[in-house]
Scaffold this active site. Structure first.
Site, mmCIF file in Angstrom:
data_model
loop_
_atom_site.group_PDB
_atom_site.id
_atom_site.type_symbol
_atom_site.label_atom_id
_atom_site.label_comp_id
_atom_site.label_asym_id
_atom_site.label_seq_id
_atom_site.Cartn_x
_atom_site.Cartn_y
_atom_site.Cartn_z
ATOM 1 C CD GLU A 121 25.412 -5.811 21.232
ATOM 2 O OE1 GLU A 121 26.303 -4.990 21.010
ATOM 3 O OE2 GLU A 121 24.318 -5.825 20.632
ATOM 4 C CG HIS A 150 21.771 -2.077 21.979
ATOM 5 N ND1 HIS A 150 22.554 -1.162 21.321
ATOM 6 C CD2 HIS A 150 22.035 -3.276 21.403
ATOM 7 C CE1 HIS A 150 23.278 -1.774 20.400
ATOM 8 N NE2 HIS A 150 22.975 -3.063 20.421
ATOM 9 C CG HIS A 183 21.140 -3.819 16.132
ATOM 10 N ND1 HIS A 183 20.939 -5.152 16.378
ATOM 11 C CD2 HIS A 183 22.014 -3.399 17.084
ATOM 12 C CE1 HIS A 183 21.639 -5.543 17.438
ATOM 13 N NE2 HIS A 183 22.298 -4.496 17.887
ATOM 14 C CG HIS A 193 26.485 -2.234 16.975
ATOM 15 N ND1 HIS A 193 27.132 -2.408 18.178
ATOM 16 C CD2 HIS A 193 25.334 -2.937 17.088
ATOM 17 C CE1 HIS A 193 26.420 -3.202 18.962
ATOM 18 N NE2 HIS A 193 25.324 -3.524 18.324
#
Ligand code: ZN
Length: 264
Positions: A93, A112, A114, A184
């Site tokens: 990603e 980023h 989760h 996500h």
């Protein structure tokens, strides 16, 4: 007569590498801080724009955040690929980072993750994430949600695995600080590495407060003017937290400060 240390403070850096090395060390600590505050686990990543080459950014090769060391940090281009193609495995990603750095020249760092607390607010259209406390004035009202089905159909694995998906995500982020990703996770940006880490941690905090408040009744959120006022001067808060978190992550303080995850 000045000592060497004092001379160094006054003299501009002669070596670009010195500044990069310093930033790499901070990036390693950022990974540990995010793990410590349960924003990332075995997955998730943080990046920072190269201090001298704005078309590059620094990020670890593909290793869990808690295991990132200085030797794992690599330089990437805005195409999401390694500058030095040494064959290191890289995060699938990585295009989240490359496309946001390309779209947002004002941004210096990207996180980023989760985090389950945050994922919950990306999946209930009737209960959007909104700034609920004074440390979270940076959140959009409501915080935008990236729906991958809108751009890639209903059979993806939800991951941002191409430059095209990264561009779509960056478009929904717009000029905001946080974008949720339905089913996500989330992506958080900052004008410094410290600010991006701070925002990632306090986005999670806002989610937990909002979820708890929803159990009690109908929450009162910040007004737009309260959010702006709360953000003014927030870099001082960021710096104070960053100093503590770096010390904790460096192992100088063996246990998290009592209640620091919830402390305002
Ligand atoms: Zn992800």
């Amino acid at each position: 007569m000045l000592t060497n240390a004092a001379t160094d403070i006054k003299r501009p850096r002669l070596s670009d590498a010195a500044g990069v090395d310093e930033l790499k060390s901070e990036l390693v600590l950022a990974n540990r801080i995010l793990l410590r505050y349960v924003i990332v686990d075995a997955f998730g990543h943080v990046s920072v724009r190269h201090p001298h080459v704005p078309t590059r950014f620094l990020m670890a090769r593909r290793v869990p955040p808690g295991l990132v060391g200085l030797d794992d940090v690599r330089e990437f281009g805005l195409d999401g690929e390694l500058i030095d193609r040494d064959g290191a495995p890289v995060y699938l990603e990585r295009f989240i980072h490359s496309e946001i750095f390309a779209a947002r020249p004002d941004i210096q760092a990207v996180v980023h993750s989760h985090s389950p607390n945050v994922v919950a607010f990306g999946v209930v259209p009737e209960n959007r994430l909104r700034p609920i406390c004074h440390t979270c004035g940076f959140l959009g009202d409501p915080t935008p949600v990236f729906e991958i089905r809108d751009v890639a159909g209903d059979a993806t694995n939800l991951l941002i695995s191409s430059p095209q998906l990264g561009r779509s995500l960056a478009k929904i982020l717009g000029d905001e600080s946080v974008v949720l990703m339905r089913g996500h996770g989330s992506t958080v940006v900052g004008s410094t590495l410290a600010q991006a880490v701070y925002r990632a941690i306090y986005t999670d905090t806002n989610c937990r407060i909002q979820a708890a408040a929803n159990q009690l009744g109908i929450p009162k959120f910040l007004t737009p003017r309260e959010a702006i006022a709360a953000e003014e001067g927030s870099m001082l808060q960021v710096e104070r937290a960053w100093q503590l978190w770096k010390e904790e992550a460096a192992g100088l303080n063996a246990t998290p400060s009592a209640g620091s995850h919830n402390a305002f």
